[in-house]
Design a protein around this motif. Structure first.
Motif, mmCIF file in Angstrom:
data_model
loop_
_atom_site.group_PDB
_atom_site.id
_atom_site.type_symbol
_atom_site.label_atom_id
_atom_site.label_comp_id
_atom_site.label_asym_id
_atom_site.label_seq_id
_atom_site.Cartn_x
_atom_site.Cartn_y
_atom_site.Cartn_z
ATOM 1 N N LYS A 176 0.847 -1.194 0.000
ATOM 2 C CA LYS A 176 0.000 0.000 0.000
ATOM 3 C C LYS A 176 0.879 1.240 0.000
ATOM 4 O O LYS A 176 2.043 1.172 0.419
ATOM 5 C CB LYS A 176 -0.969 0.004 1.190
ATOM 6 N N GLY B 157 -6.579 0.470 6.646
ATOM 7 C CA GLY B 157 -8.014 0.283 6.393
ATOM 8 C C GLY B 157 -8.812 1.573 6.471
ATOM 9 O O GLY B 157 -9.900 1.617 7.048
ATOM 10 N N GLU C 175 -10.498 3.073 4.313
ATOM 11 C CA GLU C 175 -11.796 3.042 3.611
ATOM 12 C C GLU C 175 -12.940 2.653 4.550
ATOM 13 O O GLU C 175 -14.100 2.921 4.260
ATOM 14 C CB GLU C 175 -11.730 2.086 2.402
ATOM 15 N N LYS C 176 -12.618 2.039 5.698
ATOM 16 C CA LYS C 176 -13.663 1.672 6.670
ATOM 17 C C LYS C 176 -14.040 2.854 7.563
ATOM 18 O O LYS C 176 -14.971 2.774 8.357
ATOM 19 C CB LYS C 176 -13.177 0.506 7.540
#
Length: 409
Positions: free
Chosen positions: A193, A256, A258-259
């Protein structure tokens, strides 16, 4: 002296150090590079100046590694930053140390760093094969036997060092090739990432601050109620969100996103506690007692930020400052000390300085950089799941792991 054949896949910082080190031991070394030149990514590091390393002690270097710092003890202490600086100076590259221990070439030209490393490679009799992407490694009975190029040609060798970099700045050739090669050889890949990358921000008012750079700001990153990062320094507002050294460092702690659940809190006046800041504001209000609120903040904030802070404070811009209540002032203090914004996503690999993730270091011997799965297969640099903050620490990882791989193959 053993004249073993070694192929180094990738001619960046880690690959060149690995190749020169192996060549210096009398190995028959070839760098296989997909580009038509070596060190393409080095040319854009440090805004074209190349932050070679950091002058801090190695414990500080280890402290600046975000993922898998324990893995680097052996590499960092075997080949430290002072050895790197001495190497460059022996190659005719003079260095200088700037704020935060950042070491740069005296010339401020990244191309001089590349030329010094190329000289190091040449001095150690390394052959170079340009425009030759590698497709896979050839493994027989758990042992390296060579590499297969994308054009179908094969090069026989006893050792391979994979130094292909990560996925950041793909225009330089860093497109994750090493992950496919390692995975095919049986290695686990931690999902890559972007790291050291700017953040996209939800709040629309951020766009109004585009181009504004803040020098002395404290940034805190929270996931839910838990603080996961805190530091002080420089940041920049952009058309999409926030960037700059502080933000790049914080981005390494985002997992994470996007959560949801993340927020960034800025302290615009970290040198003043709430009480002192309130007194400072009272002093400014006294100075501008005959003016409206909108004309009373010039001494406190950058011009671009004043309309945004006024809007967020809820205090009418045309309210005379001598009519602003204690409660309104307290709200303004709270805002300046805790300006909250919502990151929605990381910017992509095109803007990331390094890659987090990569070849799982649990499957690599930290004292040699050799694969624990395939004899004769070594790794160096960013292709592994290693990343650090800005300041020259990532390039030090490249040199130290490159040196160990070149010493051990």
């Amino acid at each position: 002296m053993d004249n073993k054949k070694v192929v180094v896949v990738g001619g960046g910082a880690a690959g060149m150090i690995a190749a020169a080190t192996a060549g210096g031991r009398g190995m028959d070394v070839t760098i296989v590079e997909k580009n038509n030149r070596l060190g393409k990514k080095i040319l854009i590091t440090g805004k074209g100046r190349c932050n070679i390393t950091n002058s801090a002690d190695m414990e500080t270097h280890i402290g600046n590694v975000v993922h898998n710092r324990e893995f680097l003890y052996s590499a960092f202490y075997t080949y430290d930053n002072y050895t790197v600086i001495q190497l460059f100076e022996s190659l005719g590259l003079e260095t200088k140390t700037e704020r935060g221990g950042r070491v740069f070439p005296q010339s401020d030209k990244a191309v001089d760093v590349v030329n010094a490393l190329k000289k190091h490679v040449k001095n150690n009799n390394v052959d170079i094969l340009y425009e030759s992407p590698v497709n896979s490694v050839i493994v027989k009975n758990g042992q390296i036997h060579g590499v297969k190029l994308e054009n179908g040609n094969e090069i026989t060798c006893e050792s391979v060092i994979i130094a292909t970099g990560g996925k950041s700045y793909p225009g330089t050739g860093s497109t994750g090739d090493g992950y496919h090669i390692a995975k095919e050889a049986g290695h686990k890949i931690i999902t890559p990432k972007p790291a050291l990358t700017p953040l996209n921000i939800k709040e629309n008012w951020v766009k109004e601050l585009q181009g504004l750079s803040l020098k002395n700001t404290e940034l805190r990153l929270y996931k839910g109620d838990k603080k996961v990062f805190e530091d002080f320094g420089e940041m920049l507002f952009t058309h999409y969100g926030i960037s700059g050294p502080l933000v790049l460092s914080a981005s390494g702690h985002v997992v994470g996103i996007e959560k949801g659940g993340y927020r960034v809190v800025l302290d615009l006046k970290p040198a003043l506690d709430e009480k002192t800041l309130d007194l400072r504001i009272q002093k400014d209000f006294e100075k501008y007692s005959r003016k409206n609120f909108s004309n009373s903040l010039d001494d406190l904030l950058p011009k671009k930020m004043i309309p945004v802070i006024i809007e967020l404070s809820g205090i009418p811009s045309d309210k005379p400052v001598n009519q602003i209540s204690k409660a309104e002032r307290a709200k303004l203090v709270e805002l300046l000390k805790n300006l909250s914004i919502t990151p929605t996503s990381l910017r992509g690999f095109d803007e990331a300085i390094v890659t987090a993730g990569g070849v799982d270091v649990k499957e690599i011997d930290p004292s040699t950089m050799e694969s624990k799965l395939v004899k004769g297969l070594y790794f160096a640099g960013e292709v592994m799941d290693l990343d650090a903050y800005t300041g020259g620490f990532n390039l030090q990882i490249a040199y130290s792991t490159g040196y160990l791989a070149g010493s051990s193959c």
